[in-house]
Design a protein around this motif. Structure first.
Motif, short mmCIF file in Angstrom:
data_model
loop_
_atom_site.label_atom_id
_atom_site.label_comp_id
_atom_site.label_asym_id
_atom_site.label_seq_id
_atom_site.Cartn_x
_atom_site.Cartn_y
_atom_site.Cartn_z
N PRO A 107 0.77 -0.79 -0.23
CA PRO A 107 0.22 0.16 -0.24
C PRO A 107 0.75 0.90 -0.21
N LYS A 108 -0.11 2.36 -0.38
CA LYS A 108 0.78 3.77 -0.37
C LYS A 108 1.25 4.36 0.80
N GLY A 109 3.11 4.12 0.82
CA GLY A 109 3.39 4.59 2.39
C GLY A 109 3.72 3.65 3.20
N ALA A 110 4.05 2.33 3.14
CA ALA A 110 3.83 1.10 3.89
C ALA A 110 5.03 0.78 3.01
N ALA A 111 5.90 0.98 2.24
CA ALA A 111 7.29 0.80 1.28
C ALA A 111 8.08 0.57 2.58
N GLY A 112 8.35 1.56 3.14
CA GLY A 112 9.30 1.49 4.04
C GLY A 112 9.42 -0.07 4.79
N ARG A 113 8.31 0.01 5.52
CA ARG A 113 8.38 -1.24 5.97
C ARG A 113 9.00 -2.56 5.56
N PHE A 114 8.07 -2.53 4.28
CA PHE A 114 8.27 -3.85 3.24
C PHE A 114 8.95 -3.59 3.14
N ALA A 115 10.43 -3.17 3.30
CA ALA A 115 11.76 -3.69 2.81
C ALA A 115 12.66 -3.29 4.03
N ALA A 116 12.28 -2.92 5.45
CA ALA A 116 12.64 -3.22 6.62
C ALA A 116 12.86 -4.36 7.34
N GLU A 117 11.49 -5.02 6.68
CA GLU A 117 11.05 -6.12 7.47
C GLU A 117 11.86 -7.36 6.12
N GLY A 118 12.71 -6.59 5.53
CA GLY A 118 13.99 -8.40 4.37
C GLY A 118 13.42 -8.71 3.08
N ASN A 119 12.01 -8.16 2.80
CA ASN A 119 10.88 -8.38 2.12
C ASN A 119 11.47 -8.38 0.26
N LEU A 120 12.99 -7.97 -0.19
CA LEU A 120 13.79 -7.42 -1.11
C LEU A 120 14.45 -7.92 -1.20
N ILE A 121 15.15 -9.25 0.07
CA ILE A 121 16.10 -10.17 0.05
C ILE A 121 16.12 -10.94 -0.82
N ALA A 122 16.99 -11.80 -0.88
CA ALA A 122 16.92 -13.02 -2.04
C ALA A 122 16.67 -14.45 -0.82
N GLY A 123 15.71 -15.51 -0.93
CA GLY A 123 16.18 -16.78 0.02
C GLY A 123 16.36 -16.07 1.39
N GLN A 124 14.71 -14.73 1.47
CA GLN A 124 14.36 -14.66 2.91
C GLN A 124 12.34 -13.62 2.66
N GLY A 125 13.00 -13.03 1.44
CA GLY A 125 11.52 -11.84 1.27
C GLY A 125 11.12 -12.19 -0.14
N ARG A 126 9.52 -11.16 0.57
CA ARG A 126 8.39 -11.68 -0.62
C ARG A 126 8.91 -11.57 -1.52
N LEU A 127 9.42 -10.76 -2.59
CA LEU A 127 9.80 -10.12 -3.84
C LEU A 127 11.12 -9.83 -3.85
N PRO A 128 12.30 -11.02 -4.28
CA PRO A 128 13.90 -10.33 -4.30
C PRO A 128 13.52 -9.80 -5.27
N TRP A 129 14.29 -8.87 -5.03
CA TRP A 129 14.52 -7.50 -5.94
C TRP A 129 16.23 -7.57 -5.67
N ASN A 130 16.51 -6.82 -7.42
CA ASN A 130 17.34 -6.37 -8.00
C ASN A 130 19.22 -6.75 -7.89
N THR A 131 18.73 -8.64 -8.18
CA THR A 131 20.28 -9.64 -7.64
C THR A 131 20.94 -8.93 -7.87
N ASP A 132 21.41 -8.34 -8.36
CA ASP A 132 22.72 -8.30 -9.10
C ASP A 132 23.43 -7.09 -8.47
N GLY A 133 22.64 -6.47 -7.78
CA GLY A 133 23.54 -5.63 -6.66
C GLY A 133 22.28 -3.98 -7.63
N GLY A 134 21.62 -4.44 -8.37
CA GLY A 134 21.05 -2.81 -8.58
C GLY A 134 22.45 -1.68 -9.37
N GLY A 135 21.55 -0.92 -9.36
CA GLY A 135 22.22 0.30 -9.56
C GLY A 135 22.90 1.08 -8.67
N LEU A 136 22.41 0.16 -7.18
CA LEU A 136 23.07 1.21 -5.73
C LEU A 136 24.66 0.67 -5.55
#
Length: 389
Positions: A300-329
């Protein structure tokens, strides 16, 4: 006309260099083109459609077509900033579906690191005849300052914290440590991000993407050609693109063009955010990832900070594996344009060719998206959904 399944990504290549003082931009484009064609099992002689953007030498596809000695039936130089190469997927699929070409080559390359471009912290001169230039130039805006304002507004509107934003960088670094070509391979913590210098009020150094040389390319082909090649088959099933205008200055800078390009891509693909197994989301700044996660419907709008802090972007543990090459960051931001690398990592995931430590099991549906130009200004946005056949 739906473009669902009308074109397949047959080849993909990311240039391994992150610093190329000994190469021209044209040579980088050519090396990326040859790499993607070799990956597909094709050659320059097979290419009859070519797509590139303003990063091409001379800012015109004609010069690169000549440099590569291509024999073309179709040419497209659409430029929408960093999302141009995602836009080109849709344009190539349309050209293939209409019979204008059979094998479409899309290239990106640049040398901002070798040329010493600090684009985020120095004011960039815009074309004098750009309509908004007389209104903006007096304030000497920098890209970092604009995204700092965006971050502060998101914090004000939704209570997002700098520590939550930091989890985007932490997630990217967890993935980059497994990428031998990544510019920054050392994992960082939230404390590391918070201790990095302030670049502009609202963002710190670790909230910003890397500046790298290099490039990438993809090859799209007709379905019949894809089935004749000895490569995993990845088809484009949903595509959306838009221009998110300033509406005369009445804008909400916590929202992006993903609000339009995402739903269009999902509708064409016949899937929703809940079906996506892997996402490549443009990460020029950490705040931009949070905004797009919300606008695409992953939370939901405004909830992405909590979503990321819960580890949801990390492959192997999160709901949405994201930028698994390391991305632009952490990995790569060639030519200061990140759309191509987002597309390439999505293809790797669908083929099962990502690093084993970050490969998403049974990855059959992936999304790649990103903006072009600068948020808070008129910006482009494109979303592509790919499926493993």
């Amino acid at each position: 006309m739906s473009l669902n399944g009308r074109a397949y990504v047959a080849g993909a290549f990311e240039h391994p260099t992150r610093h190329a003082p000994d190469r021209s931009v044209a040579r980088l484009h050519a090396e990326c083109a040859l790499g993607a064609l070799a990956d597909a099992g094709l050659s320059l002689a097979d290419v009859d459609g070519y797509f590139c953007a303003a990063d091409a030498p001379g800012a015109n596809p004609l010069w690169m077509a000549d440099y590569l000695n291509l024999k073309l039936r179709w040419l497209d130089g659409t430029d929408s900033g960093g999302c141009s190469y995602l836009v080109h997927v849709a344009h190539a699929a349309a050209a293939i579906a209409a019979g204008h070409c059979d094998v479409a080559l899309v290239t990106l390359a640049g040398r901002p690191r070798s040329e010493g471009l600090s684009i985020g912290t120095q004011m960039r001169a815009a074309a004098l005849d750009r309509p908004d230039e007389p209104f903006d130039s007096a304030y000497r805006p920098t890209i970092a300052a604009v995204y700092g304002l965006i971050a502060r507004r998101h914090m004000h509107e939704y209570g997002t914290t700098p520590e939550e934003m930091a989890w985007v960088k932490v997630s990217a670094s967890r993935h980059a440590q497994h990428n031998p070509h990544a510019f920054l391979r050392k994992p960082v913590t939230v404390a590391d991000v918070m201790a990095s210098p302030v670049i502009a009020d609202g963002i710190r150094r670790h909230d910003c993407c890397v500046i790298t040389d290099g490039g990438g390319a993809v090859v799209l082909v007709r379905p019949e050609i894809a089935r004749s090649l000895a490569r995993p088959r990845v088809r484009a099933i949903g595509m959306g693109e838009t221009v998110w205008t300033q509406t005369g200055g009445y804008i909400d800078i916590t929202r992006s063009g993903a609000e339009r390009s995402g739903p269009a891509a999902f509708a064409e693909a016949g899937v929703g955010p809940q079906d996506i197994k892997y996402a490549s989301i443009y990460d020029n700044f950490t705040i931009m990832v949070l905004i797009q996660l919300e606008d695409l419907g992953f939370c939901p709008k405004g909830a992405a900070g909590r979503f990321a802090a819960e580890g949801n972007l990390i492959a192997g543990q999160g709901r949405l594996p994201w930028n698994t090459d390391g991305g632009g960051l952490c990995n790569n931001h060639p030519a200061n344009r990140g759309g191509m690398t987002k597309l390439i990592e999505a293809v790797r995931q669908l083929r099962g060719e990502a690093h084993p430590a970050v490969q998403v099991p049974n990855c059959d549906l992936a999304l790649a998206c990103g903006p072009g130009r600068v948020m808070g200004n008129g910006h482009g946005h494109a979303t592509v959904i790919l499926e493993r056949e």
